[in-house]
Structures are given as structure tokens and as C-alpha cells.
Design a protein around this motif. Sequence first.
Motif, PDB file in Angstrom:
ATOM      1  N   ARG A  86     -43.492  73.647  36.263  1.00 53.90           N
ATOM      2  CA  ARG A  86     -43.954  72.352  35.703  1.00 53.90           C
ATOM      3  C   ARG A  86     -44.480  72.538  34.275  1.00 53.90           C
ATOM      4  N   ALA A  87     -45.227  73.624  34.059  1.00 54.85           N
ATOM      5  CA  ALA A  87     -45.738  73.904  32.711  1.00 54.85           C
ATOM      6  C   ALA A  87     -44.585  74.175  31.748  1.00 54.85           C
ATOM      7  N   LEU A  88     -43.586  74.929  32.211  1.00 53.65           N
ATOM      8  CA  LEU A  88     -42.414  75.218  31.380  1.00 53.65           C
ATOM      9  C   LEU A  88     -41.637  73.942  31.068  1.00 53.65           C
ATOM     10  N   LEU A  89     -41.540  73.072  32.051  1.00 52.30           N
ATOM     11  CA  LEU A  89     -40.812  71.811  31.861  1.00 52.30           C
ATOM     12  C   LEU A  89     -41.462  70.986  30.750  1.00 52.30           C
ATOM     13  N   GLU A  90     -42.767  70.938  30.767  1.00 54.26           N
ATOM     14  CA  GLU A  90     -43.506  70.194  29.731  1.00 54.26           C
ATOM     15  C   GLU A  90     -43.288  70.835  28.359  1.00 54.26           C
ATOM     16  N   GLU A  91     -43.397  72.162  28.299  1.00 56.30           N
ATOM     17  CA  GLU A  91     -43.236  72.879  27.023  1.00 56.30           C
ATOM     18  C   GLU A  91     -41.834  72.714  26.450  1.00 56.30           C
ATOM     19  N   GLU A  92     -40.829  72.937  27.296  1.00 58.76           N
ATOM     20  CA  GLU A  92     -39.448  72.919  26.808  1.00 58.76           C
ATOM     21  C   GLU A  92     -38.974  71.506  26.484  1.00 58.76           C
ATOM     22  N   VAL A 103     -34.603  73.095  29.945  1.00 58.79           N
ATOM     23  CA  VAL A 103     -35.091  72.033  30.839  1.00 58.79           C
ATOM     24  C   VAL A 103     -34.204  71.953  32.083  1.00 58.79           C
ATOM     25  N   ALA A 104     -32.889  72.004  31.884  1.00 56.83           N
ATOM     26  CA  ALA A 104     -31.948  71.935  33.008  1.00 56.83           C
ATOM     27  C   ALA A 104     -32.137  73.126  33.950  1.00 56.83           C
ATOM     28  N   LYS A 105     -32.348  74.310  33.376  1.00 53.84           N
ATOM     29  CA  LYS A 105     -32.572  75.505  34.201  1.00 53.84           C
ATOM     30  C   LYS A 105     -33.822  75.350  35.072  1.00 53.84           C
ATOM     31  N   VAL A 106     -34.863  74.781  34.486  1.00 52.26           N
ATOM     32  CA  VAL A 106     -36.107  74.584  35.237  1.00 52.26           C
ATOM     33  C   VAL A 106     -35.913  73.557  36.349  1.00 52.26           C
ATOM     34  N   TYR A 107     -35.246  72.455  36.050  1.00 51.38           N
ATOM     35  CA  TYR A 107     -34.958  71.455  37.089  1.00 51.38           C
ATOM     36  C   TYR A 107     -34.231  72.100  38.269  1.00 51.38           C
ATOM     37  N   TYR A 108     -33.222  72.913  37.947  1.00 52.61           N
ATOM     38  CA  TYR A 108     -32.420  73.537  39.005  1.00 52.61           C
ATOM     39  C   TYR A 108     -33.283  74.458  39.864  1.00 52.61           C
ATOM     40  N   ASN A 109     -34.089  75.305  39.225  1.00 48.29           N
ATOM     41  CA  ASN A 109     -34.895  76.251  39.983  1.00 48.29           C
ATOM     42  C   ASN A 109     -36.001  75.569  40.781  1.00 48.29           C
ATOM     43  N   MET A 110     -36.511  74.462  40.261  1.00 47.39           N
ATOM     44  CA  MET A 110     -37.488  73.686  41.035  1.00 47.39           C
ATOM     45  C   MET A 110     -36.821  73.089  42.279  1.00 47.39           C
ATOM     46  N   ALA A 111     -35.555  72.694  42.148  1.00 47.73           N
ATOM     47  CA  ALA A 111     -34.811  72.154  43.295  1.00 47.73           C
ATOM     48  C   ALA A 111     -34.676  73.200  44.397  1.00 47.73           C
ATOM     49  N   LEU A 112     -34.487  74.467  43.999  1.00 40.92           N
ATOM     50  CA  LEU A 112     -34.393  75.545  44.987  1.00 40.92           C
ATOM     51  C   LEU A 112     -35.634  75.595  45.875  1.00 40.92           C
ATOM     52  N   ILE A 113     -36.782  75.424  45.251  1.00 45.74           N
ATOM     53  CA  ILE A 113     -38.047  75.494  46.003  1.00 45.74           C
ATOM     54  C   ILE A 113     -38.187  74.305  46.939  1.00 45.74           C
ATOM     55  N   HIS A 114     -37.881  73.105  46.426  1.00 46.55           N
ATOM     56  CA  HIS A 114     -38.018  71.918  47.270  1.00 46.55           C
ATOM     57  C   HIS A 114     -37.025  71.939  48.433  1.00 46.55           C
ATOM     58  N   GLU A 115     -35.847  72.507  48.204  1.00 46.07           N
ATOM     59  CA  GLU A 115     -34.900  72.674  49.324  1.00 46.07           C
ATOM     60  C   GLU A 115     -35.450  73.662  50.337  1.00 46.07           C
ATOM     61  N   GLU A 116     -36.091  74.730  49.847  1.00 40.78           N
ATOM     62  CA  GLU A 116     -36.669  75.762  50.714  1.00 40.78           C
ATOM     63  C   GLU A 116     -37.721  75.170  51.649  1.00 40.78           C
ATOM     64  N   ILE A 117     -38.511  74.227  51.140  1.00 38.98           N
ATOM     65  CA  ILE A 117     -39.570  73.626  51.976  1.00 38.98           C
ATOM     66  C   ILE A 117     -39.112  72.301  52.592  1.00 38.98           C
ATOM     67  N   GLN A 118     -37.790  72.105  52.598  1.00 37.77           N
ATOM     68  CA  GLN A 118     -37.136  70.968  53.269  1.00 37.77           C
ATOM     69  C   GLN A 118     -37.513  69.604  52.677  1.00 37.77           C
ATOM     70  N   GLU A 119     -37.855  69.596  51.400  1.00 42.91           N
ATOM     71  CA  GLU A 119     -38.077  68.327  50.686  1.00 42.91           C
ATOM     72  C   GLU A 119     -36.753  67.986  49.984  1.00 42.91           C
ATOM     73  N   TYR A 120     -35.798  67.537  50.790  1.00 43.44           N
ATOM     74  CA  TYR A 120     -34.426  67.392  50.313  1.00 43.44           C
ATOM     75  C   TYR A 120     -34.264  66.283  49.278  1.00 43.44           C
ATOM     76  N   GLY A 143     -37.679  70.218  22.857  1.00 42.63           N
ATOM     77  CA  GLY A 143     -36.301  69.716  22.804  1.00 42.63           C
ATOM     78  C   GLY A 143     -35.264  70.722  23.253  1.00 42.63           C
ATOM     79  N   ASN A 144     -35.700  71.735  24.003  1.00 39.73           N
ATOM     80  CA  ASN A 144     -34.773  72.766  24.502  1.00 39.73           C
ATOM     81  C   ASN A 144     -34.130  72.282  25.803  1.00 39.73           C
ATOM     82  N   ARG A 145     -33.086  71.472  25.684  1.00 38.20           N
ATOM     83  CA  ARG A 145     -32.517  70.775  26.836  1.00 38.20           C
ATOM     84  C   ARG A 145     -31.916  71.729  27.877  1.00 38.20           C
TER      85      ARG A 145
END
Length: 319
Positions: free
Chosen positions: A105-111, A120-137, A115-117
Motif C-alpha cells: 500500500r505504501a509503495l502504491l502511494e509512492e509510485e 503500480v501495475a506490479k503492486v496491484y498484481y502482487n496485492m491480488a496474490l495476497i487477497h486470493e490467498e486469504i480467499q478475498e476473491y 507516475g511510475n505506472r
Amino acid sequence: MEEILKAIEEKDCKKVASLLYYKVDELSDEELKEALERAEKLALECKDPELYKLIVYYFHALLDVDKIHEFENLAEEMDTFEAKFNLADLYYLIGELEKSLDLYRALLEEETAKGNRENVAKVYYNMALIHEEIQEYEKALELLEKAKEVYEELGKEEEVLHVEVYRAYVIFEAGEPYRAKALLAKVIPKAVNNSRLLAEIHLAFEEIFEEDENYEAALQECLYAAMSAKGTEYQDVAFDSLIDVIWQLMLDDEFEMVYLHMDMFANAMPELADFFEAIKAIALYKDGKIEAEEASKVIEKVKDRRLLDLLEFLGEAEM
């Protein structure tokens, strides 16, 4: 071991990371400790956070040595996206999911502010991995859609397809296997010349068929995944998926399905032919088709310690 030490001597960080990833299971604890200690010095000298992440993870997972604080210090000292991104990924790998999300979340705000798009996309993807892991589909799918939009804006077609494959997998995990299969099929025509993507697609199909207890289809997908994954980071994942399916079949006493399919894998992967012949022999023995002595003679042809451990594991499946 010699190959790893040579790559360390040559200060080839990428090669060291690759060799550690593929050969870590072949090393004794003593060899692993030596290799990691030498590789650690190289990673710190070159300030390579990706290699250092792998080293710290192996210390933690395989030798029960905690070097997390050292990585945190390195990330603070370097103060770069790459260092903090790899630290967040390390937190994820060791199960510290809240720490990982907080850092992402901190990286998302910084990037976003910079304007490092692509970052930003890399962070979104990796955050999705975590939410899938905890079944927040739903949250995972929302983040994947955001990652996809950014990659589309940047014209990163391969990354868009990579996101689409994972999105299909999350949809399967959320309980919609037919929709997932349809989405995977949509990606196939665009991935025919991309081994990495094809491996991802076949691994996703394998999970779907295994969940449905369609093990014959799952085995076929394991074969396709193994063929596509050669030379990619999915090579070991494909092999492990195959072992998981065989293990489940052994547990279910589906010995015939195992021994009837092993010639297929032996022909496709001749370098592992003795291993697959040994699995076939174990299944034949368990099904009462051959005697223990005959099975033992086939198993004796396998010399690799890791493969012998797997054969022992599979041989004890019904106990």
C-alpha cells in the motif's frame, strides 16, 4: 554445488539466483549453508535485492535462520522500489501477509505519486496474490482489473495476458470453473508462441480438472504444462503439480490410472524415464500386478536423491 560456487565467483547474480532456485533441493544442509553464505556476500556487494530475497527466504524456510531484519535494513538503506517490492514479496513468502499488504500500500502511494505506472501495475498484481490467498476473491479480481488496465495503457500485451490467466484462476477459486475455462481458452490463441503463458494456462486447467476429480484430464494438462514450462520459472511448478496428482491417485488406490500414464511421461521427458518407470513399478506392485522384488529392481535404476525421496513418498501414499 560446484556450478553455484562458480557463478558466485563470477559475480553473476542472475545465474546464482537461477541455480539456487533449481538446485536447492539437491544440496545437503551443509552445502546449502555454504552456498547461501557465499551468495549472501555477493548479493550485499552487488546490492541485488531479488537475489537477497531468495537467500533470506531459503535461510528462513530451509535452515530456520532468521535474516528478515537484515533485509529490512538493506531495503531502508537502498530506499528503492525494487528493494521494497522484494521485501514485500518476502513477507508474503514467509506468511507475513499483513506486513506485505502494508508495504505494498505504501509503495502504491509512492509510485502513483511518481507516475511510475508499470510499478503500480506490479503492486496491484502482487496485492491480488495476497487477497486470493486469504480467499478475498472479489478484492483480488478488482486489483487484477486495475493491473490489466494499466498494462493495456502501457501496451504491455504479454503482461495483460499474464493477468488474464491469473484472473481466470481466481474466478475458478471463487467457484466458477466453467467461466474460468472459457477465459483461459480465450487467451490460448494469443499465447501459442509463448511457452511461459502456455505453461500458466495448462497449470490453471490442471487445477480445475483436479478439483473436479477428472484426473485423466489433469494428467494430460500436467504433460502439456511440463512441455511448455521447460526453461521457464514454471518448470518446477509443473513437475510438482504432476507429483501432486500422482500422490492423490495413489491415495485413492487408482493405481491403474497411474501405471497406464507413466509411459507417456517417460517418452516426453526421457531424462526422467527411469523415474517414471519406477512410479509405474510402484503402482503395478500396489495393484498386485508384479512382485516387490521386480519393483525394487526398477527403482534401483534411479540414482538422484531427490527423486528417490519422491518415490519413497509416493510409495507410502496409502498408509
